[in-house]
Write a protein that holds these residues in place. Structure first.
Motif, short mmCIF file in Angstrom:
data_model
loop_
_atom_site.label_atom_id
_atom_site.label_comp_id
_atom_site.label_asym_id
_atom_site.label_seq_id
_atom_site.Cartn_x
_atom_site.Cartn_y
_atom_site.Cartn_z
N THR A 1 -8.24 -4.38 7.24
CA THR A 1 -7.42 -4.73 6.10
C THR A 1 -7.03 -6.21 6.09
O THR A 1 -6.90 -6.82 5.03
N TYR B 1 -3.46 -0.78 -4.53
CA TYR B 1 -4.49 -0.33 -3.59
C TYR B 1 -5.27 -1.50 -3.04
O TYR B 1 -6.04 -1.36 -2.09
N SER B 2 -5.05 -2.67 -3.64
CA SER B 2 -5.69 -3.89 -3.13
C SER B 2 -4.71 -5.03 -3.26
O SER B 2 -3.93 -5.09 -4.22
N ILE B 3 -4.78 -5.97 -2.32
CA ILE B 3 -3.90 -7.14 -2.41
C ILE B 3 -4.24 -7.96 -3.65
O ILE B 3 -3.42 -8.72 -4.16
N GLN B 4 -5.44 -7.77 -4.19
CA GLN B 4 -5.80 -8.44 -5.45
C GLN B 4 -4.81 -8.08 -6.56
O GLN B 4 -4.50 -8.91 -7.42
N TYR C 1 0.86 -1.17 0.00
CA TYR C 1 0.00 0.00 0.00
C TYR C 1 0.90 1.23 0.00
O TYR C 1 2.01 1.22 0.55
#
Ligand code: SF4
Lengths: 364, 78
Positions: free
Chosen positions: A143, A116-119, A89
């Motif tokens: 989170t 912005y996302s772990i995806q 992040y």
């Protein structure tokens, strides 16, 4: 901006001021980076101070509470292993460590990707089969469920080049540690909105029971913070501390599904916090069943020490002992453009908030 | 970092994925943490994951606030 004050908000001020005057000074600790920002942006300290209500920041900014040993490990990984892509992040990249920050590591060739996302970190692993992707798992209960689910996705998909360096934490043990320490006056907690979406406000019953402090969950804007303050003052003046919420998105039970997912993937461990030291049962580590996704075990990382950046008082700031403006480096050696410590780096750090909103513009 | 924003579910896809609409633009979120969510529901989204289903009125109120905050931030930056 000021609070964007409406009639209701004016009423809140009036009764908050009256109540606090009746009770003498009240110190309220917020434990949430978004509250830190809302308070500074809304100028709430100035509004509440004449009534002797002080709002102090606690350990609610995930980047700020992260121990330096973790920063050094992350930077070390990025610098020493050309086969590794560090995904993180955005708030983490500029935090300085002994070998500089992640962004400095990137400047000398390390692969550091902001997501912005772990995806997106999973996507990186899919796209770069010849690299190892290490995600920096920093953050509280809001989170961490995403991290747990991503680890499950990775296993299901057979992604072998993905792992997590976890520093995820539980907020409540830190609140307890501060109360048990007793050196900071905390009359009540303003509890974090989105952490509480997961935990449920019932989780704070323990603090009410053991320490008799009101615990009120509020949303992320100045008006919500004021509503929370008003509720706290009502509870204090009635002598009836409670755990409750003024933020409608939070239920008493929270998100049980999310907590199940956390429990499936993480075990509760003792964890180091900046300034607070190792707090028992405050961290999340991958369970043995998920060891292959644990960057710490996978890359045999060296132990690093805990320390503060020289001259930086971040530790005192996140324990509510010091307002950022009392740090000798604040706005001199340490600015948003050239930060010394994480509380100035993080967009929701108390020093960054004070720098952006609580100082006259000409001094910035 | 713990900020979450409201968005409305437009379509539900395989593997707990959904497309949500936020301020006219579309983005993908994971619905595993909100098994009760349906098309048309408002959810609170944090870092790509829906973390709770919202009452529509609350969602719209929150949404308005975020827009005001955005507008304020933009005018301050400018
Ligand atoms: S102003 Fe800078 S140096 Fe001082 S405590 Fe905050 S981050 Fe650390």
């Amino acid at each position: 901006m000021t609070t964007g004050c409406t009639d209701i908000c004016e009423k809140i001020h009036a009764s908050a001021l009256r109540l606090a005057r009746d009770m003498g000074g009240v110190q309220i600790m917020e434990v949430c980076g978004t509250h830190t920002m809302a308070i500074a942006r809304g100028g709430l300290r100035t509004i509440l101070q004449p009534a002797d209500i002080r709002l102090v920041s606690g350990p609610g900014c995930p980047v700020c509470v992260t121990d330096q040993s973790y920063i050094d490990r992350a930077v070390g990984l990025a610098r020493n292993r050309p086969d590794i892509i560090v995904a993180t992040y955005g708030d983490m990249v500029r935090v300085p460590g002994r070998q500089g920050s992640l962004s400095e590591a990137r400047a000398v060739g390390a692969r550091v990707e902001v997501v912005y996302s772990i995806q997106q970190a999973l996507d990186l692993a899919r796209q770069h089969a010849d690299h190892e992707v290490v995600f920096l798992g920093v953050g509280f209960e809001t989170t961490a469920p995403g991290t747990a689910l991503a680890v499950r996705d990775a296993r299901q998909e057979g992604l072998r080049n993905f792992s997590v360096l976890t520093a995820h934490k539980w907020v409540l043990p830190a609140m307890n540690a501060l109360l048990a320490g007793g050196d900071v006056k905390i009359d009540a907690f303003l509890c974090p909105g989105h952490v509480s979406v997961i935990l449920g406000y019932g989780a704070y019953d323990q603090i009410v029971r053991d320490y008799g402090r009101p615990c009120v969950v509020a949303g992320f804007d100045p008006q919500q913070v004021l509503l929370g303050v008003l509720e706290i003052l009502d509870e204090l003046s009635a002598g009836e501390p409670r755990a409750m919420t003024v933020y409608p998105s939070v239920s008493r039970e929270g998100n049980a599904r999310a907590r199940e997912v956390l429990d499936e993937v993480f075990e509760i461990v003792d964890a180091p916090w900046r300034a607070l030291g190792v707090i028992p049962a405050s961290g999340m580590a991958l369970r043995d069943e998920w060891a292959e996704f644990d960057a710490e075990r996978r890359f045999d990382l060296p132990a690093e020490e805990s320390y503060e950046m020289p001259g930086c008082r971040c530790g005192d700031v996140i324990c509510g002992r010091l307002h950022p403006s009392e740090c000798p480096l604040f706005a001199r050696r340490c600015t948003v453009r050239d930060p010394v410590g994480p509380c100035m780096v993080s967009s929701e750090g108390a020093c960054a908030a004070a720098f952006k909103y609580e100082m006259p513009a000409r001094k910035r | 970092m713990c900020l979450a924003i409201p968005a409305q579910i437009e379509t539900m896809n395989e593997h707990d994925r959904a497309t949500v609409v936020l301020d006219g633009s579309r983005t993908n979120v994971v619905l595993t943490l909100v098994p009760e969510a349906k098309i048309g529901d408002w959810v609170l989204v944090h870092a790509g994951y829906a973390i709770t289903v919202l009452d529509e009125a609350d969602a719209l109120a929150t949404y308005d606030l975020l827009r005001q905050m955005d507008a304020a931030a933009t005018s301050e930056a400018g």
